[in-house]
Design a protein around this motif. Structure first.
Motif, PDB file in Angstrom:
ATOM      1  N   ALA A  39       0.839  -1.213   0.000  1.00 15.58           N
ATOM      2  CA  ALA A  39       0.000   0.000   0.000  1.00 15.58           C
ATOM      3  C   ALA A  39       0.869   1.257   0.000  1.00 15.58           C
ATOM      4  CB  ALA A  39      -0.940  -0.009   1.199  1.00 15.58           C
ATOM      5  N   ARG A  42       2.181   1.579  -3.514  1.00 14.23           N
ATOM      6  CA  ARG A  42       1.109   1.984  -4.446  1.00 14.23           C
ATOM      7  C   ARG A  42       0.748   3.467  -4.243  1.00 14.23           C
ATOM      8  NH1 ARG A  42      -1.517  -2.297  -3.550  1.00 14.23           N
ATOM      9  NH2 ARG A  42      -2.791  -1.475  -1.851  1.00 14.23           N
ATOM     10  N   ALA A  43       0.812   3.913  -3.020  1.00 10.30           N
ATOM     11  CA  ALA A  43       0.434   5.306  -2.717  1.00 10.30           C
ATOM     12  C   ALA A  43       1.586   6.277  -2.965  1.00 10.30           C
ATOM     13  CB  ALA A  43      -0.023   5.406  -1.266  1.00 10.30           C
ATOM     14  N   ARG A 299     -12.391   3.750   6.227  1.00  8.31           N
ATOM     15  CA  ARG A 299     -11.146   4.247   5.635  1.00  8.31           C
ATOM     16  C   ARG A 299     -11.096   5.777   5.717  1.00  8.31           C
ATOM     17  NH1 ARG A 299      -9.147   3.187  -0.624  1.00  8.31           N
ATOM     18  NH2 ARG A 299      -7.437   4.687  -0.598  1.00  8.31           N
ATOM     19  N   THR A 303      -8.366   8.655   7.417  1.00  5.84           N
ATOM     20  CA  THR A 303      -7.825   9.882   6.806  1.00  5.84           C
ATOM     21  C   THR A 303      -8.058  11.069   7.733  1.00  5.84           C
ATOM     22  OG1 THR A 303      -8.320   8.981   4.607  1.00  5.84           O
ATOM     23  CG2 THR A 303      -7.938  11.374   4.768  1.00  5.84           C
ATOM     24  N   ASP A 328      -7.348  -5.027   4.388  1.00 10.67           N
ATOM     25  CA  ASP A 328      -7.594  -3.577   4.478  1.00 10.67           C
ATOM     26  C   ASP A 328      -6.522  -2.838   5.254  1.00 10.67           C
ATOM     27  OD1 ASP A 328     -10.394  -5.159   4.850  1.00 10.67           O
ATOM     28  OD2 ASP A 328     -10.650  -3.405   3.539  1.00 10.67           O
ATOM     29  N   GLY A 330      -3.448  -2.233   4.823  1.00  4.85           N
ATOM     30  CA  GLY A 330      -2.578  -1.335   4.055  1.00  4.85           C
ATOM     31  C   GLY A 330      -3.236  -0.002   3.759  1.00  4.85           C
ATOM     32  N   VAL A 331      -4.444  -0.050   3.201  1.00  7.95           N
ATOM     33  CA  VAL A 331      -5.108   1.223   2.862  1.00  7.95           C
ATOM     34  C   VAL A 331      -5.449   2.005   4.122  1.00  7.95           C
ATOM     35  CG1 VAL A 331      -6.032   0.562   0.597  1.00  7.95           C
ATOM     36  CG2 VAL A 331      -7.330   0.040   2.651  1.00  7.95           C
ATOM     37  N   ASN A 332      -5.745   1.296   5.190  1.00 11.03           N
ATOM     38  CA  ASN A 332      -6.098   2.006   6.429  1.00 11.03           C
ATOM     39  C   ASN A 332      -4.882   2.720   7.013  1.00 11.03           C
ATOM     40  OD1 ASN A 332      -8.779   1.267   6.209  1.00 11.03           O
ATOM     41  ND2 ASN A 332      -8.573  -0.535   7.524  1.00 11.03           N
ATOM     42  N   VAL A 334      -2.141   3.658   5.363  1.00  9.02           N
ATOM     43  CA  VAL A 334      -1.739   4.726   4.431  1.00  9.02           C
ATOM     44  C   VAL A 334      -2.717   5.892   4.486  1.00  9.02           C
ATOM     45  CG1 VAL A 334      -1.520   5.244   1.963  1.00  9.02           C
ATOM     46  CG2 VAL A 334      -0.348   3.261   2.927  1.00  9.02           C
ATOM     47  N   SER A 335      -3.984   5.599   4.751  1.00  7.85           N
ATOM     48  CA  SER A 335      -4.967   6.695   4.862  1.00  7.85           C
ATOM     49  C   SER A 335      -4.608   7.622   6.024  1.00  7.85           C
ATOM     50  CB  SER A 335      -6.379   6.123   5.042  1.00  7.85           C
ATOM     51  OG  SER A 335      -6.777   5.440   3.871  1.00  7.85           O
ATOM     52  N   GLN A 338      -1.270   9.502   4.903  1.00  7.39           N
ATOM     53  CA  GLN A 338      -1.506  10.488   3.839  1.00  7.39           C
ATOM     54  C   GLN A 338      -2.379  11.630   4.338  1.00  7.39           C
ATOM     55  OE1 GLN A 338      -2.819   8.018   0.378  1.00  7.39           O
ATOM     56  NE2 GLN A 338      -0.942   8.781  -0.603  1.00  7.39           N
TER      57      GLN A 338
END
Ligand SMILES: NCCCCCC(=O)NO
Ligand SMILES: [Zn+2]
Length: 344
Positions: A39, A42-43, A299, A303, A328, A330-332, A334-335, A338
């Motif tokens: 993640a 990818r981000a 998610r 953020t 999930d 990874g996206v969590n 990175v959220s 970021q």
């Protein structure tokens, strides 16, 4: 944002966790790290760097020497006794027994140094725990040197590890080791904000009688949530540490809006006592679909969490704690990072 991660964290490949009355594949799997790294890539979050080896001194500054020795020597001793399979404690110096003497038996030592039974000891655990504290220290050093935020992708996690106890998948308290290092490097007061679903009992215990580290934790109500026996709102520190611990226990399914109100209170305290550095024990098991937790983050809430932490305006070190919705995680993560960067 710079990420630190050590491949040595894969040295711990436990195969058993005691979950209810069955042995299951541990929720704290190596795959969690791979998903977070994917993640981050990818981000385009930033470079991922291996940590230096900071040795045992930073660990000795926080943990009991006998405990460190126990973890260092356990696996070879367990094998030398002809034991097969992983080690799970089954007896403790529980309330009606003595805890002022450490048994010679390995099984006795196992219970003496454990706070919970779900976490097995296996080959490579000590090495992975060392790599994890190095990851936390590298992140701390980066922020100290650059003033920039950093992310320590720590595995195993650390916030349940007390001065001389492992459990809750934790062996060395990465956040406490990083906080102590920050003080040694000259910060006057450090805040550890624990947003993991579970109370950071180890971090609280380590700093409970001190005023140079402020510990705040938002977590599932210990009446119904692991670790059950610490994390109540009336725990506010002792002696010189009175007022430097703040717990915000919340019921299962607490709305995120209520969780965010507790965060406001914690951040107000951090600002009021003029903390110079923020270490975030980042557990993303507050996610609505986490398999072993009962909070309700989406998610987008992650953020918003990152954005709000940036608004605190402090040098910030994020350290990975829990989070077991593997697809999930990874996206969590990175959220949050970021969200922080977009606002920073
Ligand atoms: N049934 C044991 C639960 C361990 C919780 C581990 C964790 O995520 N701590 O933050
Ligand atoms: Zn947790």
């Amino acid at each position: 944002m710079m990420t630190f991660f050590s491949e040595q964290s894969f040295r711990r490949q436990a195969t058993t966790e005691l979950y209810g009355s069955t042995l299951v594949t541990p929720f704290e799997t190596p795959r969690r790290m791979e998903i977070v790294l994917e993640a981050i890539e990818r981000a385009g979050l930033g470079e991922v760097r291996a940590p230096n080896d900071y040795g045992l001194e930073p660990v000795k500054a926080v943990h009991d020497a006998g405990y460190i020795e126990f973890l260092a020597n356990f696996w070879p001793a367990w094998q030398a006794e002809g034991r097969t399979g992983e080690a799970i404690p089954s007896i403790w110096p529980a309330r009606t027994l003595r805890s002022d003497r450490i048994p010679r038996s390995l099984g006795g030592k196992l219970g003496y140094y454990a706070l919970a039974a779900e976490t097995s000891l296996c080959e490579g655990t000590f090495e992975a725990a060392l790599a994890s504290k190095d990851t936390a220290l590298a992140a701390l050093e980066h922020t100290f040197e650059s003033g920039e935020p950093s992310f320590g992708l720590c595995r195993p996690p650390g916030h349940h590890a007390a001065t001389d106890q492992f459990g809750g998948y934790c062996f060395f308290n990465n956040a406490a080791i990083a906080a102590q290092r920050a003080l040694d490097r000259g910060y006057k007061r450090v805040a550890v904000l624990d947003v993991d679903f579970h109370h950071g009992n180890g971090t609280q215990q380590i700093f409970y009688r001190r005023s140079d580290v402020f510990f705040a934790s938002l977590h599932g109500d210990p009446e119904v949530t692991f670790p059950y026996y610490l994390g109540y709102a009336d725990e506010t520190g002792e002696g010189e540490g009175e007022g430097f611990t703040a717990n915000y226990p919340m019921a299962p399914k607490t709305p995120v809006s209520v969780w965010m109100q507790a965060l406001e209170k914690a951040l107000a305290q951090i600002a009021r006592i003029e903390c110079e550095l923020l270490i975030v024990s980042l557990g993303v098991d507050i996610f609505e679909h986490d398999p072993i937790s009962t909070f309700t983050f989406t998610r987008d809430d992650f953020t918003a969490l990152g954005e709000r932490l940036a608004d605190a305006g402090l040098p910030t070190v994020f350290l990975m704690e829990g989070g077991y919705a593997v697809d999930d995680i990874g996206v969590n993560v990175v959220s949050v990072l970021q969200g922080f960067e977009a606002r920073g």
